[in-house]
Design a protein around this motif. Structure first.
Motif, short mmCIF file in Angstrom:
data_model
loop_
_atom_site.label_atom_id
_atom_site.label_comp_id
_atom_site.label_asym_id
_atom_site.label_seq_id
_atom_site.Cartn_x
_atom_site.Cartn_y
_atom_site.Cartn_z
N ASP A 1 0.84 -1.20 0.00
CA ASP A 1 0.00 0.00 0.00
C ASP A 1 0.88 1.25 0.00
O ASP A 1 1.85 1.34 0.75
CB ASP A 1 -0.88 -0.01 1.25
N ASN B 1 -6.29 14.24 2.34
CA ASN B 1 -5.69 14.95 1.21
C ASN B 1 -6.51 16.22 0.94
O ASN B 1 -7.51 16.19 0.21
CB ASN B 1 -5.69 14.06 -0.03
N TYR C 1 -0.35 14.10 6.59
CA TYR C 1 -0.84 13.18 5.56
C TYR C 1 0.35 12.72 4.73
O TYR C 1 0.99 13.51 4.05
CB TYR C 1 -1.86 13.89 4.67
N GLY D 1 0.31 10.04 2.52
CA GLY D 1 0.01 9.40 1.23
C GLY D 1 0.24 7.91 1.32
O GLY D 1 0.36 7.22 0.31
N SER D 2 0.32 7.41 2.54
CA SER D 2 0.49 5.97 2.79
C SER D 2 -0.41 5.63 3.97
O SER D 2 -0.10 5.99 5.11
CB SER D 2 1.96 5.68 3.10
N LEU D 3 -1.52 4.95 3.68
CA LEU D 3 -2.52 4.66 4.72
C LEU D 3 -1.89 4.01 5.94
O LEU D 3 -2.13 4.41 7.08
CB LEU D 3 -3.61 3.77 4.15
N TYR E 1 -7.91 9.48 10.39
CA TYR E 1 -7.61 9.39 8.96
C TYR E 1 -8.93 9.42 8.20
O TYR E 1 -9.88 8.71 8.54
CB TYR E 1 -6.87 8.07 8.66
N TYR F 1 -10.62 9.35 4.26
CA TYR F 1 -10.67 9.38 2.80
C TYR F 1 -12.15 9.35 2.41
O TYR F 1 -12.76 8.29 2.28
CB TYR F 1 -9.91 8.23 2.14
N LYS G 1 -11.84 6.23 -2.26
CA LYS G 1 -10.75 5.54 -2.98
C LYS G 1 -10.40 4.20 -2.36
O LYS G 1 -10.05 3.25 -3.07
CB LYS G 1 -9.51 6.43 -3.00
N LEU G 2 -10.49 4.09 -1.05
CA LEU G 2 -9.98 2.90 -0.38
C LEU G 2 -10.89 1.70 -0.58
O LEU G 2 -12.12 1.84 -0.65
CB LEU G 2 -9.78 3.18 1.11
N GLU H 1 -8.31 -3.12 2.57
CA GLU H 1 -7.75 -1.93 3.23
C GLU H 1 -8.63 -1.55 4.42
O GLU H 1 -8.18 -1.58 5.57
CB GLU H 1 -7.65 -0.76 2.23
P1 P6P Z 1 -4.37 10.22 -2.57
C1 P6P Z 1 -2.24 4.74 -1.52
O1 P6P Z 1 -2.52 4.67 -2.90
C2 P6P Z 1 -3.57 4.87 -0.81
O2 P6P Z 1 -4.35 3.76 -1.07
C3 P6P Z 1 -3.36 5.06 0.69
O3 P6P Z 1 -2.26 4.37 1.17
C4 P6P Z 1 -3.19 6.56 0.81
O4 P6P Z 1 -3.60 7.07 2.08
C5 P6P Z 1 -4.10 7.10 -0.30
O5 P6P Z 1 -4.23 6.05 -1.27
C6 P6P Z 1 -3.51 8.31 -0.98
O6 P6P Z 1 -4.45 8.72 -1.98
O7 P6P Z 1 -5.57 10.31 -3.47
O8 P6P Z 1 -4.46 11.17 -1.41
O9 P6P Z 1 -3.04 10.30 -3.28
#
Ligand code: P6P
Length: 333
Positions: A115, A208, A241, A243-245, A259, A261, A271-272, A277
């Protein structure tokens, strides 16, 4: 110093019917994590950084390390023989292990093998996420889709590996959340964080904010709440943030935080992915005393309809998740 293997066996009495199969399964994940960790740590000099030029079913360009990690976890799980099949972010459909041994195995594993992998090229932490269920189809036959489309509250175990400044494996079997740190000189994971719990309050929010204009009104209101000045409630909060969950989740688990999304105008389901996830992270978060929802429902009660379905994700400190859920219900779009 107790090792991961010793701890799993010691805790096995919490899981009497496992009779060693679950312990062996977690051992396979431990092995694959060490193999992936070794490659990640030399990504800059091995020919495994960058994209493959191929898109996965998500429409995302697969990184070379995505495929490497997927293959290593799949190999380790099939070889250990406790698993009748796997589902993965990097596989279009589930993969059934149809050998006699595979058909007679009790568990299925769903995973995001790497991820946040686009962070590897810039040397930022990434992670592996895994989710384990008992199969619902009969022993002696190949795995079926139904084995993978179970609600998250049916998980028997879940966890993640974070390949960060140190490499850790964090997991739960429903008896608390426990963290193990890899000693790379010995290749051994040692218990370093027993019974991890998240503070009820936090001052960190992870989202984000570049997508602000596309957020639901309730999320916009919550972000403004986080940014207001009020010393009594320790605001403004801090925005973090990565960019890595896995990395954001791990920091928030230790320090408190949320967190998010959410759904956006361009991605109504967020997105998740629910199965590999949100469900495992929700299981961990609830075991650590936090909450995980899609903004309305507990993540773990959602009945899946397809392998790669997405859901909005709000996960972290109890009071912070309740605050944002309150604003989502008050400010309906
Ligand atoms: P964005 C990585 O692709 C992921 O699935 C998560 O680990 C991360 O938090 C998120 O997407 C980042 O997405 O749209 O903010 O770049």
């Amino acid at each position: 110093m107790i090792t991961l293997g010793e701890f799993i066996i010691e805790k096995q009495q919490d899981f009497p019917e496992a009779s060693g199969e679950l312990s062996a399964l977690l051992g396979a994940i431990r092995l694959a994590a060490k193999v992936v960790n070794r490659e990640i740590n030399k990504a800059g000099i091995a020919d495994i950084i960058g994209a493959t030029g191929v898109e996965n079913i998500q429409g995302e360009v697969q990184q070379k390390m995505d495929l490497y990690a997927n293959d290593k976890f799949k190999l380790a799980l099939e070889a250990r023989g406790e698993v009748c099949g796997i589902a993965s972010e990097e596989e279009d459909d589930y993969v059934s292990f149809d050998s006699e041994r595979g058909c007679n195995s009790k568990y299925v594993v769903l995973m995001d093998p790497l991820d946040g992998s686009s962070n590897i090229d810039v040397n930022v932490s990434v992670g592996t996420i895994f989710s384990i269920y008992k199969r619902v189809s009969p022993l002696g036959s190949p795995a079926t889709l139904a084995d993978f489309l179970q609600p998250g509250d049916q998980q028997v175990a879940a966890g993640y590996v974070i390949y960060g400044s140190s490499t850790m494996l964090v997991y739960t079997t429903g008896n608390g959340v426990h963290g193990f740190t890899l000693d790379p000189s010995l290749g051994v994971f040692y218990l370093s964080h027993e019974n991890m719990t998240i503070p009820k309050n936090g001052v960190i929010y992870s989202i984000n904010e570049g997508n602000y204009l596309k957020f639901p009104m309730g999320v916009k209101k919550y972000l403004k709440y986080c940014q207001e000045i009020d010393s009594a409630t320790h605001r403004p909060y801090t925005s973090r943030y990565i960019g890595s969950l896995v990395s954001d989740f791990h920091r928030n688990l230790l320090k408190g935080g949320i967190y998010i999304y959410p759904s956006t105008a361009s991605a109504p389901q967020g997105k998740l992915r629910l199965l590999y996830e949100c469900n495992p992270m929700a299981f961990l978060m609830e075991q650590a005393g936090g909450l995980a929802s899609d903004g309305e429902r507990r993540i773990l009660t959602i009945s899946p309809t397809e392998l790669h379905q997405r859901v909005p994700f709000f996960c972290g400190s109890e009071n912070m998740v309740n605050d944002v859920q309150g604003m989502l219900s008050q400010f309906k779009d």
